[in-house]
Design an enzyme around this catalytic site. Structure first.
Site: not given
Length: 529
Positions: A274, A348
């Protein structure tokens, strides 16, 4: 840092050094039943002279006992706005009492009594939430808010007293979620998260009886072939943990409610790292785990007659020489293979194995997962709503009602197989973990649905067994609820409501702990039926 229920007493205002009373916009002053008429008249006269209007958000502190007892020298009068029985009216009470306790805390009150506000649970929630202040890493200030007692003035009926106690418990649950999320990642590793939850459970005295908590390790995950979960944890030196929780408050043999929470205790993005700006907020990427753990604590503390199972996968997502690389293929517990296109779509992956484990092992009637999953959800709904993707119309309705009651709003989003091609084509595996920029939250939700054992491949709109239709009319055609024996499934994306910049009312700048109270309300309503 414990969140044990504060001392609770209702017998006499003389036990308090401060009090909160309410003022409606129509001029009705809500004071304890025990207050003398001349005390109420005196307070009413002062309020008129001060120009108090009873508007929502208004708060004034006055000095003197006003017939509330010689020890009470500080009285906060809070504006409640219009009278009513709606969820909005309850929230005005919640916010008003929070404003009142903040004002009295600033005046160094130590024992605050709250007059009946017509909505006892909301009043108790506002008081406890309003006192929350994350100061555990500031020298000399640790536990300051815990020193302030909160209790009710002149509650008489068992229902009133129970409602107030319920409010304290549910607010304590949200505060626990706030603490778990706000704690820096070096103090809230997967191991420390598990230890903290066990400590909170032990304080309830239910562990090993109604409430059973198993802390699973990497060897257990390997035994269960949780390749997706393991792939995320691989990049960190911190060992993974998996909390397997059973609460048996209902009838023996009844199918349980299932909960799953994403527990990435810090998320760098892995190899797909990130940007550095605001990366510190990723200590809250275990918000799903925190709210699920807190809700279970609240459900157990309330002794709800319901059976519940939960799975909380905990790990860090870090870049290292061992970390999963973009393009790698992993095999999930379900047997489905996943191409990891972006290692920052890690939530996920760990949820996939947790959903498979809980749905196959326990066969719940309803399965709900919560996760700070996608930035796209924050873009779509901001901090106002958490997005709900559900296969069941009835489950959506129940969650919507619970969210309204708790004032932790939900908004229904589409869960439909029309989004499947985005994660099943252009991949060397069964699925790919990102579906591109378009409909990012929807493709994440449909990805998760593929790992729920026993779920109907029906989103509450149209059946889509083969090639999904792109006809708008077909997508919106309602088909009722899921078939008997199937699991009702909902994915709740809480990325947008993870934190707040507001300090107004019962809000506190930082991590929110939402929607812990709404989950408890959902369980309460379900168990009552």
């Amino acid at each position: 840092m414990t969140t044990a229920l504060r001392n609770f007493h209702t017998s006499s205002a003389k036990l308090h050094d401060a009090a909160i009373v309410g003022l409606h916009a129509d001029g009705q002053l809500l004071v304890p039943r025990s207050i003398a008429a001349n005390g109420k008249d005196s307070l009413t006269t002062i309020l008129k002279a001060a120009g108090a209007k009873g508007k929502a958000g208004e708060s004034r502190v006055f000095y003197g006992d006003f017939g509330l007892g010689s020890e009470v020298q500080k009285v906060a009068v809070v504006g409640l706005g219009k009278q009513g029985t709606s969820a909005a009216a309850k929230d005005r009470v919640r916010a008003a009492v929070a404003t009142g306790v903040k004002a009295l805390k600033a005046q160094e009150a130590k024992d605050i009594g709250i007059a009946g506000m017509g909505h006892d649970q909301a009043a108790a929630e506002g008081a406890s939430l309003g006192l929350y202040n994350f100061n555990y890493f500031k020298s000399g200030k640790k536990g300051a808010a815990e020193d302030i007692k909160i209790s009710a003035l002149d509650l008489e009926s068992p229902d009133e007293i129970q409602a107030f106690k319920n409010g304290l418990i549910q607010a304590q649950a949200q505060n626990l979620a706030r603490i778990l999320m706000e704690t820096p990642a070096n103090h809230m590793t997967p191991t420390l998260f598990a230890e903290r939850f066990l400590k909170e459970v032990e304080a309830l005295g239910l562990e090993g009886n109604k409430l059973k908590v198993h802390v699973r390790d990497q060897a257990w995950a390997e035994e269960h072939k949780m390749g997706a979960f393991l792939s995320v944890s691989r990049g960190s030196d911190e060992p993974l943990k998996f909390l397997e929780i059973q609460y048996e408050g209902g009838k023996a043999g009844d199918r349980p409610l299932g909960l799953v929470g994403k527990g990435v205790t810090f998320d760098t993005g892995g190899i797909s790292i990130k940007p550095s700006a605001n990366m510190s907020a990723m200590k809250g990427d275990m918000g799903g785990a925190a709210t699920v753990a807190a809700a279970i604590w609240g459900i157990a503390a309330l002794n709800l007659p319901i059976n519940l199972v939960a799975g909380i996968p905990l790990c860090e997502n870090m870049p290292s020489g061992r970390a999963t690389k973009p393009g790698d293929v992993v095999t999930s517990m379900s047997g489905k293979t996943i191409e990891v296109d972006n290692t920052d779509a890690e939530g996920r992956l760990i949820l996939a194995d947790a959903l498979t484990f809980i749905s196959k092992t326990y066969k719940p009637h309803t399965l709900i997962d919560l996760a700070t999953l996608t930035g796209a959800m924050d873009v779509a709904l901001g901090g106002a709503y958490a997005g709900v993707f559900s296969t069941s119309n009835s489950l959506w309705s129940e969650l919507d009602a619970a969210g309204e009651e708790a004032h932790e709003a939900f908004w229904r989003m589409p869960l439909h197989s029309v989004y499947l091609p985005q994660i099943t084509t252009n991949t060397v595996a069964d699925l790919i973990n990102t579906g591109g920029r378009s409909a990012g939250s929807c493709t994440a939700a449909i990805f998760l649905r593929e790992f729920v054992h026993g779920v109907e491949r029906d989103d509450g709109f149209a059946q889509a067994e083969d090639e999904p239709s792109t006809e708008v009319g077909t997508l919106l055609e309602t088909t009722g609820d899921v078939k008997a024996g199937s699991v009702r499934y909902a994915h709740i994306d809480i990325a947008g409501v993870m934190d707040t910049t507001s300090n107004a009312g019962y809000n506190a700048k930082g991590m929110t702990g939402r929607p812990a109270r709404a989950l408890i309300e959902f369980a309460k309503k379900f168990s009552s039926n």
